[in-house]
Scaffold this motif. Structure first.
Motif, mmCIF file in Angstrom:
data_model
loop_
_atom_site.group_PDB
_atom_site.id
_atom_site.type_symbol
_atom_site.label_atom_id
_atom_site.label_comp_id
_atom_site.label_asym_id
_atom_site.label_seq_id
_atom_site.Cartn_x
_atom_site.Cartn_y
_atom_site.Cartn_z
ATOM 1 N N THR A 148 0.841 -1.216 0.000
ATOM 2 C CA THR A 148 0.000 0.000 0.000
ATOM 3 C C THR A 148 0.869 1.257 0.000
ATOM 4 O O THR A 148 0.620 2.191 -0.765
ATOM 5 C CB THR A 148 -0.900 0.020 1.266
ATOM 6 N N GLU A 149 1.869 1.271 0.856
ATOM 7 C CA GLU A 149 2.694 2.484 0.942
ATOM 8 C C GLU A 149 3.553 2.672 -0.316
ATOM 9 O O GLU A 149 3.822 3.804 -0.735
ATOM 10 C CB GLU A 149 3.556 2.444 2.215
ATOM 11 N N ALA A 150 3.936 1.565 -0.928
ATOM 12 C CA ALA A 150 4.701 1.655 -2.185
ATOM 13 C C ALA A 150 3.816 2.267 -3.276
ATOM 14 O O ALA A 150 4.242 3.173 -4.005
ATOM 15 C CB ALA A 150 5.187 0.272 -2.606
ATOM 16 N N THR A 151 2.579 1.788 -3.348
ATOM 17 C CA THR A 151 1.656 2.305 -4.374
ATOM 18 C C THR A 151 1.495 3.812 -4.219
ATOM 19 O O THR A 151 1.472 4.548 -5.211
ATOM 20 C CB THR A 151 0.283 1.607 -4.255
ATOM 21 N N ALA A 152 1.408 4.251 -2.965
ATOM 22 C CA ALA A 152 1.196 5.677 -2.697
ATOM 23 C C ALA A 152 2.350 6.544 -3.205
ATOM 24 O O ALA A 152 2.157 7.717 -3.507
ATOM 25 C CB ALA A 152 0.988 5.891 -1.194
ATOM 26 N N ILE A 153 3.554 5.962 -3.299
ATOM 27 C CA ILE A 153 4.674 6.774 -3.815
ATOM 28 C C ILE A 153 5.020 6.431 -5.267
ATOM 29 O O ILE A 153 6.124 6.692 -5.750
ATOM 30 C CB ILE A 153 5.929 6.688 -2.907
ATOM 31 N N GLY A 154 4.086 5.795 -5.959
ATOM 32 C CA GLY A 154 4.279 5.572 -7.403
ATOM 33 C C GLY A 154 5.044 4.314 -7.762
ATOM 34 O O GLY A 154 5.497 4.155 -8.895
ATOM 35 N N LEU A 155 5.174 3.395 -6.794
ATOM 36 C CA LEU A 155 5.774 2.085 -7.102
ATOM 37 C C LEU A 155 4.606 1.100 -7.148
ATOM 38 O O LEU A 155 4.168 0.573 -6.119
ATOM 39 C CB LEU A 155 6.806 1.690 -6.034
#
Ligand code: PMP
Length: 359
Positions: free
Chosen positions: A312-319
């Motif tokens: 989830t946190e990766a998705t939030a930064i564009g990963l």
């Protein structure tokens, strides 16, 4: 929203940005001809030239010998699971399969509809965490072909030396064009386009021409390799847009210097990510080291909760697209040919920071 995120999706997957830009232009007005690419007749001179050039570049990049046909088919890689035995396996005969995951299991299921199947090796009991080495299995002498999946997209495993057989059939969907191969060792190679070659909607088949004569007469026309070989993949309307985009990807690959250059880039990218996994106990690779894939890197965190938070946190930064396949969970980073090194550098940095906060 950013202009472009880092897309770790297993397929459809990242394509080169310049290919996307060119394809978008061509859809509207191909080569300034006042007609969009996807409106053009597949029998027009322009489209035939596109198919010819695409095939020629594939032949050049993979050094495909003259006694092999290249086919552009529809129905994805999954249709090949049935077409292979339909064309090569007679009902009282046996085909040999190496079971290294979901995609080989699906192919085995289809082959059983047409003849006997000998599963000479399976890594299922260890959640497909490796591929066999030669010597780990025996191929029955009477086997009409030996079938394997060169890169197992879901588990992140890959053959680094190939099995051998007179009629070797390979599902190369997730690593075709990523490393040099000797085509003459194969009977059939097939691959869905949507990972290393282009958009979904086309499967490329490379078939040794003597196999075309083995095809039984009584199979439906569209499922016979010979139909498509005899008509230059134009028996019916081919997947025009997909073929054109594959053509653009091949030109891009040629421009970079071809498959050996790509091979070195893939090694460098995979090494970066595996080094980040190996330097800590917080991340654990799923695949055994000797079977590690350079295309799909799979790993786990200490708990499923931490994995969910990581994703989830990766998705939030564009990963984006890092969630493992539903059958195995964990994290999977798909880093095909067109995936940029900067995306891996960012992921590695994020992994470091995430471990510091949550480890
Ligand atoms: N084989 C492999 C190795 C794959 O990774 C996939 C798709 N992820 C398939 C076959 C199935 O491809 P398609 O969806 O084109 O049928």
């Amino acid at each position: 929203m950013p202009d472009r995120i880092f897309n770790f999706s297993p397929g459809p997957a990242t394509l080169p940005q310049e290919v996307l830009a060119q394809a978008a232009k061509d859809i509207i007005n191909y080569n300034n001809k006042g007609i969009g690419l996807i409106e053009m007749s597949h029998r027009s001179k322009d489209f035939i030239a596109i198919t010819d050039e695409t095939e020629a570049n594939l032949r050049l990049l993979l050094s495909i010998p003259a006694n092999y046909k290249v086919l552009f088919l529809q129905g994805g890689a999954s249709t090949q699971f049935a077409m292979v035995p339909m064309n090569l396996l007679t009902s009282d005969k046996t085909a040999c399969y190496l079971n290294t995951g979901v995609w080989s299991k699906k192919a085995i299921k289809e082959a059983k509809l047409f003849g006997n199947v000998d599963v000479a090796y399976s890594s299922e009991s260890s959640v497909f965490d490796h591929v066999p080495q030669q010597g780990d299995y025996t191929v029955p002498a009477e086997a009409q072909y030996l079938y394997f999946v060169s890169n197992n997209t879901i588990y992140g495993t890959q053959y680094h030396s190939f099995p051998s057989h007179e009629t070797l059939v390979c599902d190369m969907s997730s690593d075709i064009l990523s490393t040099p191969i000797d085509i003459s060792k194969f009977g059939i190679i097939f691959a869905g386009a949507q990972k290393n070659m282009g958009p979904a909607g086309c499967a490329v088949v490379i078939i040794r021409d003597d196999l075309l004569d083995r095809v039984p007469e009584n199979i439906p026309t569209m499922f016979k390799y010979k139909t498509h070989a005899d008509s230059g993949s134009m028996y019916n309307t081919p997947p025009c847009f997909a073929i054109h985009t594959i053509g653009l990807v091949l030109k891009w690959l040629k421009g970079l210097g071809g498959i050996s250059v790509m091979d070195a880039m893939n090694q460098e990218k995979a090494d970066l990510l595996y080094a980040a996994i190996d330097k800590t106990d917080f991340y654990k690779g799923h695949a055994k080291v000797s079977s590690r894939s350079r295309m799909n890197v799979t790993f786990n965190l200490p708990t499923p909760e931490l994995e969910a938070k990581f994703i989830t946190e990766a998705t939030a930064i564009g990963l984006d697209g890092l969630k493992g396949h539903r059958s195995v969970g964990g994290v999977r980073a798909s880093i095909y040919n067109a995936f940029p090194k900067q995306g891996i550098q960012q992921l590695v940095q994020y992994m470091d920071e995430f471990e510091k906060k949550n480890g």
